[in-house]
Design an enzyme around this catalytic site. Structure first.
Site, PDB file in Angstrom:
ATOM      1  N   GLU A  97      -6.963  -4.319  -3.011  1.00  0.00           N
ATOM      2  CA  GLU A  97      -7.455  -5.538  -3.627  1.00  0.00           C
ATOM      3  C   GLU A  97      -7.185  -5.429  -5.120  1.00  0.00           C
ATOM      4  OE1 GLU A  97      -9.994  -4.926  -0.014  1.00  0.00           O
ATOM      5  OE2 GLU A  97      -9.916  -3.717  -1.825  1.00  0.00           O
ATOM      6  N   TYR A 109       2.696  -4.213  -8.263  1.00  0.00           N
ATOM      7  CA  TYR A 109       2.628  -4.007  -6.821  1.00  0.00           C
ATOM      8  C   TYR A 109       3.733  -4.783  -6.105  1.00  0.00           C
ATOM      9  CZ  TYR A 109      -1.978  -2.024  -7.810  1.00  0.00           C
ATOM     10  OH  TYR A 109      -3.003  -1.271  -8.308  1.00  0.00           O
TER      11      TYR A 109
END
Length: 144
Positions: A97, A109
């Site tokens: 998260e 990411y």
């Protein structure tokens, strides 16, 4: 500052330098997580990553890079190390998260193959949602 591996207070100190929101984790929280099944810690000078891998799935729990060491590839190395550790543990999918407004982290990411998989409303408090991201490491037997 290079936190000694598994030194919960050093990890908490660096985490506090990196995060105001969500609230930084305490030494007790780090100690508890490090004692948990499947936990692993990756460290670099001025940063660390804490992950957990169990039953073919993994979670990137937190990534902390000292503010003065950012934009130098340290976070990228740690996330790549997470992927390597997951592959060594036969992980098929990993999750994390990230705050919806943390665009730098989301871009990091995504550049390493993570895909947005969902949204957790108010995960980091009343004003901040979390983007759930997924990394597929191996094809499942059903999916080929």
């Amino acid at each position: 500052m290079n936190p000694p591996p598994a030194d919960p207070q050093a990890l908490a100190d660096l985490h506090a330098r990196c995060f105001e929101r969500p609230a930084p984790w305490t030494a007790g929280a780090f100690a508890s997580l490090l004692e948990g099944r499947g936990a692993f810690l990756l460290t670099e000078p001025q940063g660390f990553l804490l992950g957990r891998a169990l039953a073919g799935e993994a979670e990137l729990l937190t990534l902390a890079v000292a503010p003065e060491a950012r934009r130098r590839g340290l976070g990228r190395r740690l996330v790549a190390g997470f992927r390597d550790e997951c592959q060594a543990r036969a992980v098929e999918e990993a999750f994390l998260e990230v705050a919806e407004d943390n665009l730098a982290a989301r871009q990091l990411y995504q550049s390493l193959g993570w895909l947005e998989a969902g949204l957790r409303r108010r995960y980091y408090g009343p004003a901040t949602d979390a983007v759930v991201m997924r990394l597929t490491l191996r094809a499942t037997q059903e999916g080929g």
